[in-house]
Design a protein around this motif. Structure first.
Motif, mmCIF file in Angstrom:
data_model
loop_
_atom_site.group_PDB
_atom_site.id
_atom_site.type_symbol
_atom_site.label_atom_id
_atom_site.label_comp_id
_atom_site.label_asym_id
_atom_site.label_seq_id
_atom_site.Cartn_x
_atom_site.Cartn_y
_atom_site.Cartn_z
ATOM 1 N N ARG A 7 -9.124 30.249 -21.118
ATOM 2 C CA ARG A 7 -8.801 29.066 -20.352
ATOM 3 C C ARG A 7 -10.096 28.398 -19.883
ATOM 4 N NH1 ARG A 7 -4.203 28.772 -15.745
ATOM 5 N NH2 ARG A 7 -2.984 27.460 -17.097
ATOM 6 N N ALA A 8 -10.159 27.077 -19.995
ATOM 7 C CA ALA A 8 -11.357 26.345 -19.574
ATOM 8 C C ALA A 8 -11.447 26.327 -18.055
ATOM 9 C CB ALA A 8 -11.307 24.922 -20.107
ATOM 10 N N LYS A 9 -12.642 26.532 -17.562
ATOM 11 C CA LYS A 9 -12.844 26.504 -16.114
ATOM 12 C C LYS A 9 -12.802 25.057 -15.629
ATOM 13 C CE LYS A 9 -15.548 30.684 -15.865
ATOM 14 N NZ LYS A 9 -16.829 31.283 -15.472
ATOM 15 N N PRO A 10 -12.215 24.820 -14.443
ATOM 16 C CA PRO A 10 -12.179 23.449 -13.932
ATOM 17 C C PRO A 10 -13.588 22.977 -13.568
ATOM 18 C CG PRO A 10 -11.341 24.979 -12.284
ATOM 19 C CD PRO A 10 -11.553 25.759 -13.550
ATOM 20 N N ALA A 11 -13.786 21.681 -13.688
ATOM 21 C CA ALA A 11 -15.090 21.106 -13.375
ATOM 22 C C ALA A 11 -15.356 21.233 -11.876
ATOM 23 C CB ALA A 11 -15.117 19.637 -13.775
ATOM 24 N N PRO A 12 -16.594 21.468 -11.490
ATOM 25 C CA PRO A 12 -16.904 21.565 -10.064
ATOM 26 C C PRO A 12 -16.707 20.209 -9.381
ATOM 27 C CG PRO A 12 -18.917 21.599 -11.343
ATOM 28 C CD PRO A 12 -17.771 21.653 -12.312
ATOM 29 N N LYS A 13 -16.258 20.257 -8.119
ATOM 30 C CA LYS A 13 -16.020 19.028 -7.374
ATOM 31 C C LYS A 13 -17.352 18.417 -6.968
ATOM 32 C CE LYS A 13 -11.570 20.394 -5.565
ATOM 33 N NZ LYS A 13 -10.761 20.606 -4.384
#
Length: 105
Positions: A7-13
């Motif tokens: 699963r792709a990690k979410p982009a940092p805020k």
């Protein structure tokens, strides 16, 4: 054998940069001497210069930032200066002829 899809990690805020709360004075041109304060209890925003003691206050909403109060002050000064030079000002604008703008409605 096939490899499981990871699963792709979410982009940092992204962090929002804070807006300024001190500005240069339109009357005395000192660099960082105008401080904007917001009183949410009374819904009043105030900008005042520490050097020349000029101040400006206006009615605010919950979405107003200090830069908005300073911008209103600059706009009001420009409207007064343009009116003194003979240019037309909107009829809805309540204008009181003064040398300097110190308070709002």
């Amino acid at each position: 054998m096939g490899k499981r899809k990871s699963r792709a990690k979410p982009a940092p805020k992204k962090r929002m940069d804070k807006l300024d709360t001190v500005f240069s004075c339109p009357f005395c041109n000192h660099g960082t001497d105008v401080e904007c304060r917001i009183d949410m209890k009374n819904l009043i925003g105030e900008a005042s210069c520490r050097i020349c003691q000029e101040n400006f206050s206006s009615i605010i909403t919950t979405l107003i930032e200090p830069i908005d109060i300073y911008s209103e002050w600059i706009d009001k000064c420009e409207r007064v200066n343009n009116h003194e030079e003979g240019e037309d000002v909107d009829q809805d604008d309540s204008y009181v002829p003064k040398k300097r703008v110190s308070t709002t409605e």
